[in-house]
Design an enzyme around this catalytic site. Sequence first.
Site, PDB file in Angstrom:
ATOM      1  N   GLY A   1       5.174   0.841   2.451  1.00 54.90           N
ATOM      2  CA  GLY A   1       5.858   1.129   1.194  1.00 54.90           C
ATOM      3  C   GLY A   1       7.271   1.627   1.438  1.00 54.90           C
ATOM      4  N   CYS A   2       8.109   1.550   0.405  1.00 54.19           N
ATOM      5  CA  CYS A   2       9.518   1.914   0.562  1.00 54.19           C
ATOM      6  C   CYS A   2       9.693   3.406   0.861  1.00 54.19           C
ATOM      7  CB  CYS A   2      10.317   1.509  -0.676  1.00 54.19           C
ATOM      8  SG  CYS A   2       9.645   2.103  -2.238  1.00 54.19           S
ATOM      9  N   TYR A   3       9.049   4.279   0.063  1.00 56.78           N
ATOM     10  CA  TYR A   3       9.143   5.720   0.339  1.00 56.78           C
ATOM     11  C   TYR A   3       8.517   6.048   1.695  1.00 56.78           C
ATOM     12  CZ  TYR A   3      10.377   7.043  -4.513  1.00 56.78           C
ATOM     13  OH  TYR A   3      10.996   7.218  -5.731  1.00 56.78           O
ATOM     14  N   ALA A   4       7.408   5.361   2.017  1.00 59.99           N
ATOM     15  CA  ALA A   4       6.721   5.639   3.279  1.00 59.99           C
ATOM     16  C   ALA A   4       7.626   5.302   4.452  1.00 59.99           C
ATOM     17  CB  ALA A   4       5.425   4.844   3.345  1.00 59.99           C
TER      18      ALA A   4
END
Lengths: 343, 343, 343, 343
Positions: free
Chosen positions: A146-149
């Site tokens: 994921g992008c935040y991850a």
Amino acid sequence: MKVAIIGVTGYSGVELIRILLQHPKVEIVSIHSHSQNGQGIDDYLPHLKQLLSLPLEPIDPVKIMAQTELVFFATPSGISKEIATAFVEADFPVIDLSGDFRLKADGQYEKWYKNSSAPPDFLQTAHYGLADFYRKPTSKLIANPGCYATGTLVSLAPLVQKKIIEPTSIIVDAKSGLSGAGKNLSESSHFVNSNENMTLYKMNSHQHIPEIMQQLQKWNAEVPAIQFSTSLIPVTRGIFITSYARSSQKMTQEDVWHLYQDFYQEKYFVRIQEQESYPNLRQIIGSNFCDIGVAYNEVTNIITVVTVLDNLVKGAAGQAVQNLNHLAGWDEKTGLEMIPIYP
Amino acid sequence: MKVAIIGVTGYSGVELIRILLQHPKVEIVSIHSHSQNGQGIDDYLPHLKQLLSLPLEPIDPVKIMAQTELVFFATPSGISKEIATAFVEADFPVIDLSGDFRLKADGQYEKWYKNSSAPPDFLQTAHYGLADFYRKPTSKLIANPGCYATGTLVSLAPLVQKKIIEPTSIIVDAKSGLSGAGKNLSESSHFVNSNENMTLYKMNSHQHIPEIMQQLQKWNAEVPAIQFSTSLIPVTRGIFITSYARSSQKMTQEDVWHLYQDFYQEKYFVRIQEQESYPNLRQIIGSNFCDIGVAYNEVTNIITVVTVLDNLVKGAAGQAVQNLNHLAGWDEKTGLEMIPIYP
Amino acid sequence: MKVAIIGVTGYSGVELIRILLQHPKVEIVSIHSHSQNGQGIDDYLPHLKQLLSLPLEPIDPVKIMAQTELVFFATPSGISKEIATAFVEADFPVIDLSGDFRLKADGQYEKWYKNSSAPPDFLQTAHYGLADFYRKPTSKLIANPGCYATGTLVSLAPLVQKKIIEPTSIIVDAKSGLSGAGKNLSESSHFVNSNENMTLYKMNSHQHIPEIMQQLQKWNAEVPAIQFSTSLIPVTRGIFITSYARSSQKMTQEDVWHLYQDFYQEKYFVRIQEQESYPNLRQIIGSNFCDIGVAYNEVTNIITVVTVLDNLVKGAAGQAVQNLNHLAGWDEKTGLEMIPIYP
Amino acid sequence: MKVAIIGVTGYSGVELIRILLQHPKVEIVSIHSHSQNGQGIDDYLPHLKQLLSLPLEPIDPVKIMAQTELVFFATPSGISKEIATAFVEADFPVIDLSGDFRLKADGQYEKWYKNSSAPPDFLQTAHYGLADFYRKPTSKLIANPGCYATGTLVSLAPLVQKKIIEPTSIIVDAKSGLSGAGKNLSESSHFVNSNENMTLYKMNSHQHIPEIMQQLQKWNAEVPAIQFSTSLIPVTRGIFITSYARSSQKMTQEDVWHLYQDFYQEKYFVRIQEQESYPNLRQIIGSNFCDIGVAYNEVTNIITVVTVLDNLVKGAAGQAVQNLNHLAGWDEKTGLEMIPIYP
């Protein structure tokens, strides 16, 4: 290499088209969508006129496997766990940009995504493709992070792997542009609501938290949890993460900077800023770079890490292509040396 | 009450005009500026046409004291420490929106503002006008707090006064719109640089840090320092502060909320959100409100406080008028019940 | 082909770097600037880290001609008319992005740019590089058109060349993003002034008017003048031009559309929208496309032409590279098939 | 005066609350909504906390007429034509902000709003409340003009009433911020679609065209039609209209300016800029002003009129309150002297 893209009308799918059209070793052979079958993609997305005119086809796994060598899923969560199974069972390469194959522990997907998970053995098999850290995929089924991850893990990796921080002291203050909220209409992505505004939208409840914890604990089992909140800022693209953690020993500003500089020496897509300099969001937009600046507060021992990435490139389509490069055995930079759009 | 405004062309001065023109007990008698003498304010600021047509006059303390009852300084730092002395010596009421009279400890102003300070006895005398906390000014010279300082102090007051947090655990992640950077042209406030961008501009070095520490230590001498950084977000008005601190004892989300709810019960301009609800920036723009939401992470014991305020109202001109109301003995809400502009 | 860029730190220069780094037949050999000599470009522009690390060198024509085969000037108006002369006299290829070599008629440059002009014979020799119209440059000195001029001329060419409109009826309502105002700090490009705002800044007085008239009159000597105004809209990139003219005979919506469709059939970079469909600004950002939609009002006989382009690509660096391709005899699309950045 | 507001959760309704809460002669007694009955308005709109806590009540005409003296409809088109009838039949004062009672000619409402119209006699009776022109309402049923219509009519009135232009030469190029598109979610008001973008959305087909024509022809029957298009610009509030028309006789820049200056001398809310000066959008935001600048092209005889207004104030709630003031016989400025929010 001939590839297909499923879920091509979302923002990640559109960005995948932009990157793959400029990739020297890849040809997009077919594109697929549940919703707009038959129409040419350039009718639907006028910016693609003269650049790509494939029709939006229905999803026929047998046909796709016959015509291509790899398939990308750029679908929302909940789709690939159903449709990708036919490909995975046939040992056909799949790179999935959704959250469906990222979480290994039993019950985690159900808890965070409020939905039944993919078959457990597929979850175990899937390769979590944090591309700057894993250059040899262990499976043909790649779960793209994921992008935040991605931003959070790149931001914290040196601190957590080197075990120099207090395990309960991690705080992640993450801000995202609106493309991160997807193309579905919602109150929070209505222009009048988000323009000239900043809104905290998920306090310790974002669905990227479990994949972050899964990876952090792989690096250092002592980290029990993190404080993690996400806010929307009025920009289209980009994630700006400010991470904080308390050093468990006295350090200096210079020590912290050298730690990051050395740690990321060999990772092309992570650029460490000069000392006492912090990246701004614009300097990576349109590119696969993740830029980092660090600081150290000598009174409180708090380390601050400022991290920026383009949620649609490094946080989605770019990292997916980086994983493709790894899988195909190409140089990881192939097709990914896009210059940031500036200004 | 007849008042004068010195430094009327900056953003705080313009906002002071907006508020005072609608204040039922105040009349703006004269306005003053170093730079645009003689011109009508409505020539310089066309939005004021038909609303205020006073000329921009030179600064003549004797004349101002003869014609008015109180003077506001909305000048940049470094001006009022020179010009306000004539008024202070005459015991004439002064409300100063700049940083010139806020810091009491010897050498602090010099250190943070890189300039010689106002006379030390004036610094000692000056009343630090944190208006929701001090309703009876102790001096006719009021040092109006800085915008970041106001938001940070309101955000942290319950935690620090009640001594429920670890003293070295305070982290303040503050974001501001561009009007906070003032009307002077600069690289960071150039549209092309700030639009679609987010930039961290001062890491543990903002000049509001010393006034925050001065006040926090007045409330609780054990707090040695805070981690404090400031970023620019692409909006015109508004400050969004996320503060973090670690509770020194186990609490619940509800405990934290009740603490804030009770603490601010009697303070009209501080509005505590419903539980598990966080304010957005837009809900206070144009008003004197400071809105707060709180959270508690039960694993890490981190308390998160989300605070929003309009930097030009509660963070500058609005609080200045609130201090005027205190000084004059009027209801603190007089002239300050502006409805936020929404949408 | 080895090239040099002079004036590399302005927005057009930076965009030229982005395009040329991805051009398969060009190598940037040296970059030059009056102001930042010696420093590496990636220190000055952090988005270029790891992508280009050339130093900013002083401008030495002899050395540049020895080391390269062509030079771009991306300097503000007033520079190349002085510095380019050494190159032009040596018959060395020059592509000038400024206004210095565009105006042929005596006294025009002086009138509109308030400055002495380049030598008159150079003005006569220079090739006005409206690249979609002139594919065989008539000189090695190419005057790259202005951003507004490019959009306006592409917008009006079919109407003016085919002589179907009343000659005095042309109205051009042009809007530009802030990057068009350049990187120099100014009141109008201060974020707080331009955000949430729209401002008409030049009423019949923009310096691109004479080059537009020069070209329109080349196409049709009967057009005496146009109504032309320019406004700023709060976006970073992009020009949105709405042009109006009154048809001198009765037509239909379909007639007008076919006129444009046929006229631009062979010009790759001009894309005509479907009938009754109008381009939006975002669909061309980052690309060399100029997209057009047309309408016809059957009561008033007014033809409306909606035209969008990226001021830094088609309106500057992209068209400059298109002219380079023409000059070198390469396919005009070489290095210019960038996909628009969307979203 | 006690008033009720029906349709209070849309942007015009919310703005009506902001204005009426500060109006010295009005009390909001009840607020009504189809959709959110029972909930407190401040739960739904947190910016109103401590300012208005009325519940959202169902719409009961008998009860409303018993408790109040006038009702505002801030509902979308199609609602008041049904619900307002009960009030109108009882001769109870109604100010309707929607398009339901504006069009008098048979079949016009059906054609432009694709819906059955209000009863024809109500349409005939209704007073078209162009408030700067009609200070004595001819009916207790006031049809408040549309936002684009208000700006366009104020912009063209001197030219059309004085008959100095060619009747078929009128072109109106209107741009609006996103609040004009309402609070309903739509593709065009999705942040990612509208940010950094400009889109022409209605070419000669906006539903305000018939009310503009109805009024223009009342002033001058010779005007057969106008060219009228509407675009979205990425701001929250504000309409920026550029109108063009060709003078039927030779004039000067100064003539045109004097025409406007004299024409609007007595109209407080229309402010004519200095000669050769044009209003920007921001200078009227939050206020009831409509600001105008004019130009004249001496070669083409084109007159350009630049007009700005806040679509939610002068274009909706502000003009509605101005009409209330007219109806009640109060000074038209009562409660409407809000200072524009600047910056």
